[in-house]
Design a protein around this motif. Sequence first.
Motif, short mmCIF file in Angstrom:
data_model
loop_
_atom_site.label_atom_id
_atom_site.label_comp_id
_atom_site.label_asym_id
_atom_site.label_seq_id
_atom_site.Cartn_x
_atom_site.Cartn_y
_atom_site.Cartn_z
N GLN A 108 0.80 -1.21 0.00
CA GLN A 108 0.00 0.00 0.00
C GLN A 108 0.84 1.28 0.00
O GLN A 108 0.31 2.35 -0.21
CB GLN A 108 -0.92 0.04 1.23
N GLY A 109 2.14 1.15 0.18
CA GLY A 109 3.01 2.31 0.19
C GLY A 109 3.24 2.84 1.59
O GLY A 109 2.32 2.84 2.42
N THR A 110 4.45 3.30 1.82
CA THR A 110 4.79 3.92 3.10
C THR A 110 5.60 5.18 2.82
O THR A 110 6.52 5.16 1.99
CB THR A 110 5.54 2.93 4.02
N GLN A 111 5.25 6.26 3.49
CA GLN A 111 5.86 7.56 3.21
C GLN A 111 7.20 7.68 3.92
O GLN A 111 7.31 7.44 5.12
CB GLN A 111 4.95 8.69 3.68
N VAL A 112 8.20 8.09 3.16
CA VAL A 112 9.52 8.42 3.71
C VAL A 112 9.79 9.88 3.40
O VAL A 112 9.73 10.30 2.24
CB VAL A 112 10.61 7.54 3.10
N THR A 113 10.06 10.66 4.44
CA THR A 113 10.35 12.08 4.29
C THR A 113 11.69 12.38 4.94
O THR A 113 11.89 12.08 6.12
CB THR A 113 9.26 12.95 4.92
N VAL A 114 12.59 12.96 4.16
CA VAL A 114 13.92 13.31 4.65
C VAL A 114 14.03 14.83 4.66
O VAL A 114 13.95 15.48 3.62
CB VAL A 114 15.02 12.70 3.78
N SER A 115 14.21 15.37 5.83
CA SER A 115 14.30 16.83 5.97
C SER A 115 15.76 17.28 5.84
O SER A 115 16.68 16.58 6.26
CB SER A 115 13.73 17.26 7.31
N SER A 116 15.91 18.48 5.28
CA SER A 116 17.28 19.00 5.08
C SER A 116 17.73 19.84 6.27
O SER A 116 16.96 20.12 7.18
CB SER A 116 17.31 19.86 3.82
#
Length: 116
Positions: A108-116
């Motif tokens: 179903q998808g999993t969100q990956v967010t990488v902040s700078s």
Amino acid sequence: QLQASGGGLVQTGGSLRLSCVASGSAFSNYRLGWYRQAPGKQRELVATISSGGTTNYADSVRGRFTISRDNVKNTVYLQMDSLKPEDTAVYYCNYRRVVTPILDYWGQGTQVTVSS
């Protein structure tokens, strides 16, 4: 049915480990993989692992990501290290039957967010 987990928010340089477990039939003869899709972009291959353990990586993640599988647990993993903002995307697991008939199963998808 595939259930992905492990996504989240992390700072640049951090690590995450994605997991995807399949319920139902055994998938030991399937090629397993991870794909990702960033906003406004097409879905792209991240990494795959064959039933024999042969791995393949996109150039953008080679050396930073590691794909592995546990055939007993019907699970595929993606260890992501040295994460960059450009790794931000929804990550999808894929189970592909590689003998005819070729069949694709998607998580179903999993969100990956990488902040700078």
